[in-house]
Design a protein around this motif. Structure first.
Motif, PDB file in Angstrom:
ATOM      1  N   ALA A 257       0.838  -1.203   0.000  1.00 56.53           N
ATOM      2  CA  ALA A 257       0.000   0.000   0.000  1.00 56.53           C
ATOM      3  C   ALA A 257       0.875   1.256   0.000  1.00 56.53           C
ATOM      4  CB  ALA A 257      -0.936  -0.009   1.201  1.00 56.53           C
ATOM      5  N   ALA A 258       1.908   1.269   0.817  1.00 56.87           N
ATOM      6  CA  ALA A 258       2.787   2.431   0.887  1.00 56.87           C
ATOM      7  C   ALA A 258       3.538   2.640  -0.426  1.00 56.87           C
ATOM      8  CB  ALA A 258       3.769   2.274   2.039  1.00 56.87           C
ATOM      9  N   THR A 259       3.990   1.566  -1.034  1.00 51.15           N
ATOM     10  CA  THR A 259       4.732   1.643  -2.291  1.00 51.15           C
ATOM     11  C   THR A 259       3.884   2.249  -3.407  1.00 51.15           C
ATOM     12  OG1 THR A 259       6.028  -0.290  -1.697  1.00 51.15           O
ATOM     13  CG2 THR A 259       5.989   0.271  -4.012  1.00 51.15           C
ATOM     14  N   HIS A 260       2.593   1.973  -3.385  1.00 50.55           N
ATOM     15  CA  HIS A 260       1.697   2.451  -4.437  1.00 50.55           C
ATOM     16  C   HIS A 260       0.899   3.680  -4.001  1.00 50.55           C
ATOM     17  CE1 HIS A 260       2.587  -0.759  -7.204  1.00 50.55           C
ATOM     18  NE2 HIS A 260       2.576  -1.588  -6.174  1.00 50.55           N
ATOM     19  N   SER A 261       1.381   4.378  -2.989  1.00 51.22           N
ATOM     20  CA  SER A 261       0.735   5.601  -2.488  1.00 51.22           C
ATOM     21  C   SER A 261      -0.745   5.392  -2.215  1.00 51.22           C
ATOM     22  CB  SER A 261       0.940   6.752  -3.479  1.00 51.22           C
ATOM     23  OG  SER A 261       2.302   6.982  -3.679  1.00 51.22           O
ATOM     24  N   ALA A 262      -1.069   4.260  -1.639  1.00 50.91           N
ATOM     25  CA  ALA A 262      -2.457   3.921  -1.318  1.00 50.91           C
ATOM     26  C   ALA A 262      -2.686   4.175   0.175  1.00 50.91           C
ATOM     27  CB  ALA A 262      -2.751   2.482  -1.692  1.00 50.91           C
ATOM     28  N   GLY A 263      -2.690   5.439   0.536  1.00 55.61           N
ATOM     29  CA  GLY A 263      -2.816   5.824   1.937  1.00 55.61           C
ATOM     30  C   GLY A 263      -4.129   5.394   2.576  1.00 55.61           C
ATOM     31  N   ASN A 264      -5.218   5.498   1.820  1.00 50.91           N
ATOM     32  CA  ASN A 264      -6.516   5.095   2.374  1.00 50.91           C
ATOM     33  C   ASN A 264      -6.543   3.592   2.669  1.00 50.91           C
ATOM     34  OD1 ASN A 264      -7.554   7.696   2.236  1.00 50.91           O
ATOM     35  ND2 ASN A 264      -8.263   7.416   0.136  1.00 50.91           N
ATOM     36  N   SER A 265      -5.991   2.806   1.754  1.00 51.03           N
ATOM     37  CA  SER A 265      -5.928   1.356   1.980  1.00 51.03           C
ATOM     38  C   SER A 265      -5.027   1.038   3.160  1.00 51.03           C
ATOM     39  CB  SER A 265      -5.407   0.628   0.738  1.00 51.03           C
ATOM     40  OG  SER A 265      -6.330   0.704  -0.310  1.00 51.03           O
ATOM     41  N   GLY A 266      -3.907   1.740   3.271  1.00 54.16           N
ATOM     42  CA  GLY A 266      -2.989   1.527   4.384  1.00 54.16           C
ATOM     43  C   GLY A 266      -3.621   1.848   5.719  1.00 54.16           C
ATOM     44  N   LYS A 267      -4.329   2.961   5.787  1.00 56.23           N
ATOM     45  CA  LYS A 267      -5.019   3.333   7.037  1.00 56.23           C
ATOM     46  C   LYS A 267      -6.100   2.315   7.384  1.00 56.23           C
ATOM     47  CE  LYS A 267      -4.377   8.267   6.384  1.00 56.23           C
ATOM     48  NZ  LYS A 267      -5.041   9.522   6.045  1.00 56.23           N
ATOM     49  N   PHE A 268      -6.835   1.877   6.370  1.00 53.55           N
ATOM     50  CA  PHE A 268      -7.890   0.897   6.580  1.00 53.55           C
ATOM     51  C   PHE A 268      -7.310  -0.413   7.120  1.00 53.55           C
ATOM     52  CE2 PHE A 268     -10.534  -2.606   4.956  1.00 53.55           C
ATOM     53  CZ  PHE A 268     -11.756  -2.264   5.518  1.00 53.55           C
ATOM     54  N   LEU A 269      -6.213  -0.875   6.505  1.00 53.73           N
ATOM     55  CA  LEU A 269      -5.573  -2.110   6.966  1.00 53.73           C
ATOM     56  C   LEU A 269      -5.018  -1.953   8.372  1.00 53.73           C
ATOM     57  CD1 LEU A 269      -3.735  -3.173   3.698  1.00 53.73           C
ATOM     58  CD2 LEU A 269      -5.605  -4.407   4.823  1.00 53.73           C
ATOM     59  N   ALA A 270      -4.414  -0.816   8.653  1.00 54.00           N
ATOM     60  CA  ALA A 270      -3.857  -0.582   9.987  1.00 54.00           C
ATOM     61  C   ALA A 270      -4.956  -0.632  11.050  1.00 54.00           C
ATOM     62  CB  ALA A 270      -3.134   0.757  10.031  1.00 54.00           C
ATOM     63  N   ALA A 271      -6.109  -0.075  10.724  1.00 48.40           N
ATOM     64  CA  ALA A 271      -7.228  -0.106  11.673  1.00 48.40           C
ATOM     65  C   ALA A 271      -7.749  -1.527  11.862  1.00 48.40           C
ATOM     66  CB  ALA A 271      -8.352   0.800  11.181  1.00 48.40           C
ATOM     67  N   ARG A 272      -7.855  -2.287  10.782  1.00 51.23           N
ATOM     68  CA  ARG A 272      -8.355  -3.654  10.870  1.00 51.23           C
ATOM     69  C   ARG A 272      -7.378  -4.583  11.589  1.00 51.23           C
ATOM     70  NH1 ARG A 272     -13.012  -2.345  10.397  1.00 51.23           N
ATOM     71  NH2 ARG A 272     -14.151  -2.428   8.461  1.00 51.23           N
ATOM     72  N   LEU A 273      -6.095  -4.297  11.428  1.00 48.03           N
ATOM     73  CA  LEU A 273      -5.076  -5.153  12.038  1.00 48.03           C
ATOM     74  C   LEU A 273      -4.673  -4.672  13.428  1.00 48.03           C
ATOM     75  CD1 LEU A 273      -2.830  -5.554   8.894  1.00 48.03           C
ATOM     76  CD2 LEU A 273      -4.324  -7.281   9.882  1.00 48.03           C
ATOM     77  N   HIS A 274      -5.257  -3.554  13.857  1.00 44.36           N
ATOM     78  CA  HIS A 274      -4.886  -2.949  15.142  1.00 44.36           C
ATOM     79  C   HIS A 274      -3.372  -2.797  15.185  1.00 44.36           C
ATOM     80  CE1 HIS A 274      -9.003  -3.626  16.250  1.00 44.36           C
ATOM     81  NE2 HIS A 274      -8.867  -4.898  16.004  1.00 44.36           N
ATOM     82  N   SER A 275      -2.869  -2.308  14.074  1.00 42.45           N
ATOM     83  CA  SER A 275      -1.427  -2.237  13.870  1.00 42.45           C
ATOM     84  C   SER A 275      -0.839  -0.991  14.481  1.00 42.45           C
ATOM     85  CB  SER A 275      -1.153  -2.271  12.369  1.00 42.45           C
ATOM     86  OG  SER A 275       0.211  -2.173  12.120  1.00 42.45           O
TER      87      SER A 275
END
Length: 108
Positions: free
Chosen positions: A81-99
């Motif tokens: 996600a970070a490599t492809h500048s997909a910030g919304n996807s990264g934030k969404f995954l971080a929230a789901r993973l409690h990362s």
């Protein structure tokens, strides 16, 4: 002579079993599962959290399992996600993973 033939037969049976086991492991995932995993990677790259959620839901896997094993172009989901500048996807995954921040830094 009979013992030698028995050993030879046993060895041949074991070798055949090992070869078939290796072939089964090398076969990979069924096409349906592979397509589901590819769709998850595409959704991450598209930076669309709703599309990502639906792709994960269709796969039948949970986010933790995907975090531990999914590789998109050689990268884990967050890095992809970070490599492809997909910030919304990264934030969404971080929230789901409690990362939390998993960045490793080193100082000299």
């Amino acid at each position: 002579m009979k013992a030698f033939t028995l050993r030879k037969t046993l060895f041949a049976a074991i070798a055949t079993g090992v070869l078939f086991t290796g072939a089964v492991q090398a076969a990979g995932y069924p096409a349906e599962i592979e397509n589901d995993l590819v769709n998850i990677c595409k959704a991450i790259k598209a930076d669309n959290p709703m599309r990502l959620h639906l792709a994960v839901k269709r796969s039948g896997l949970n986010y933790r399992t995907l975090d531990e094993g999914l590789v998109c172009n050689g990268q884990n989901m967050m890095t992809f996600a970070a490599t492809h500048s997909a910030g919304n996807s990264g934030k969404f995954l971080a929230a789901r993973l409690h990362s939390t921040d998993r960045t490793l830094t080193a100082k000299r």
